[in-house]
Design a protein around this motif. Structure first.
Motif, mmCIF file in Angstrom:
data_model
loop_
_atom_site.group_PDB
_atom_site.id
_atom_site.type_symbol
_atom_site.label_atom_id
_atom_site.label_comp_id
_atom_site.label_asym_id
_atom_site.label_seq_id
_atom_site.Cartn_x
_atom_site.Cartn_y
_atom_site.Cartn_z
ATOM 1 N N SER A 84 94.570 49.453 46.974
ATOM 2 C CA SER A 84 94.651 49.245 48.414
ATOM 3 C C SER A 84 96.020 48.643 48.771
ATOM 4 N N ARG B 151 95.431 56.113 53.418
ATOM 5 C CA ARG B 151 94.239 55.341 53.813
ATOM 6 C C ARG B 151 93.018 56.240 53.906
ATOM 7 N N LYS B 155 89.572 56.071 51.658
ATOM 8 C CA LYS B 155 88.199 56.040 52.189
ATOM 9 C C LYS B 155 87.340 57.108 51.516
ATOM 10 N N PHE B 162 84.554 50.350 52.557
ATOM 11 C CA PHE B 162 84.624 50.418 54.014
ATOM 12 C C PHE B 162 83.242 50.335 54.659
ATOM 13 N N SER B 169 89.641 46.725 58.460
ATOM 14 C CA SER B 169 90.480 47.801 57.953
ATOM 15 C C SER B 169 91.615 47.308 57.095
ATOM 16 N N ARG B 172 90.016 44.358 51.281
ATOM 17 C CA ARG B 172 89.265 45.165 50.330
ATOM 18 C C ARG B 172 88.144 44.312 49.825
#
Lengths: 163, 175
Positions: A84, B151, B155, B162, B169, B172
């Motif tokens: 991420s 992104r 997802k 999520f 957003s 994590r």
């Protein structure tokens, strides 16, 4: 001279390898590690290709090379998805804030995905460090990987990256 | 048809990029590091592709083999760039290097701020953000769309991150 015929089979095999990877990763919490990804992107498809050749199928060298290039690039960018990426978060966050954000607001928003503890847990899951009490120690693989980057940066005449 | 020499040259693109990178990194320490790495990669791909074009011209082949060489070369240069980028920006790499050097990984607000400041500096160098009256703004461009795609794919690959909080957003889920 090598023929370029059938190079596109490499794209087909790469996309074919990606499908089970996506399915398995979506269903696994926590997701499998990088070595499993190598299995899905390289070992399995190449094994199937060799099997196909054994049964009279056609998978030329240029197709295998095309597959390897695509798979290597996917592996190179995978950490941005897996970890991420804070840079990706930062840019999309700023893009979604039409009035802009102060540096303090940016730091507060990113603190959750940059915490050292969560990164160390990632490294532990990957077998690169192990925990003893409150401290972490490098495993043999972790030490080897660190040495690669230390020597690499040394050759470039650069200090340690900022992280 | 593609000549083995051109193919080997393409496969050695990361080596050419690395050698160029050593030369320029040591002789041009003031140049932003990521820009320099990108420049070395582009130069290596250009050199390899031009060599393939010359070989094609000499042998009388059509340009398709040069295209394939360019694809292989660009693909490998891209991998090299990401390897350098990881050494420069990846927090996990910094952590294992710190541990290898006997340093205890830093924690806390100060370290997080340093990390964010480093990223903001890099993005400013790459002209992806600007600061006006104390507020940071993104500069529209291709990079934003790449981030959106990243992104979106994140997802797809990790939906559980999520699900817990659709409004979250930026974070994590914890390990």
């Amino acid at each position: 001279m090598l023929s370029l015929e059938g190079w596109w089979l490499g794209i087909v095999s790469f996309l074919g390898a990606l499908m089970p990877h996506i399915v398995v990763w979506r269903r696994s919490v926590p997701p499998p590690g990088a070595l499993d990804l190598v299995l899905y992107l390289f070992l399995l498809p190449y094994s199937l290709a060799l099997l196909a050749i054994g049964f009279g199928g056609h998978y030329p060298f240029v197709a295998a090379l095309t597959h390897a290039i695509l798979a290597s690039n996917y592996l190179a960018i995978y950490p941005a998805f897996q970890a991420s990426s804070p840079t990706v978060h930062l840019l999309t966050m700023l893009h979604d804030a039409p009035r802009g954000m102060t540096r303090e607001e940016v730091v507060q928003h990113l603190v959750g995905i940059t915490a050292v503890e969560s990164r160390l847990e990632d490294l532990k899951r990957a077998g690169l460090v192990f925990r003893s009490g409150n401290s972490f120690t490098l495993s043999r693989s972790g030490a080897r990987l660190a040495a690669v980057f230390i020597h690499y940066r040394g050759w470039l005449g650069l200090g340690q990256g900022a992280g | 048809m593609i000549s083995p020499a051109a193919l080997v040259d393409a496969l050695l693109t990361p080596l050419w990029a690395f050698l160029l990178h050593i030369l320029l990194s040591r002789s041009r320490p003031g140049v932003p590091r990521q820009k320099l790495a990108l420049f070395c990669c582009v130069l290596a791909v250009t050199f390899t592709t031009m060599s393939a074009l010359v070989l094609d011209w000499i042998s009388g082949a059509d340009g398709r083999s040069s295209l394939f060489v360019a694809f292989v070369s660009a693909g490998l240069a891209h991998v090299y760039f990401h390897f350098f980028n990881m050494s420069e920006t990846a927090r996990r790499i910094r952590l294992i290097v710190d541990l290898a050097r006997g340093r205890v990984p830093a924690e806390g607000a100060y370290d997080n701020r340093l990390m964010v400041e480093a990223r903001l500096s890099r993005l400013a160098e790459l002209r992806q953000i600007r600061e006006t009256n104390g507020k940071l703004h993104s500069i529209p461009g291709v990079f934003i769309w790449i981030c959106r795609v990243v992104r979106g794919y994140e997802k797809l690959l990790f939906p559980s991150r999520f699900i817990a909080s659709p409004l979250r957003s930026e974070g994590r889920e914890s390990a």
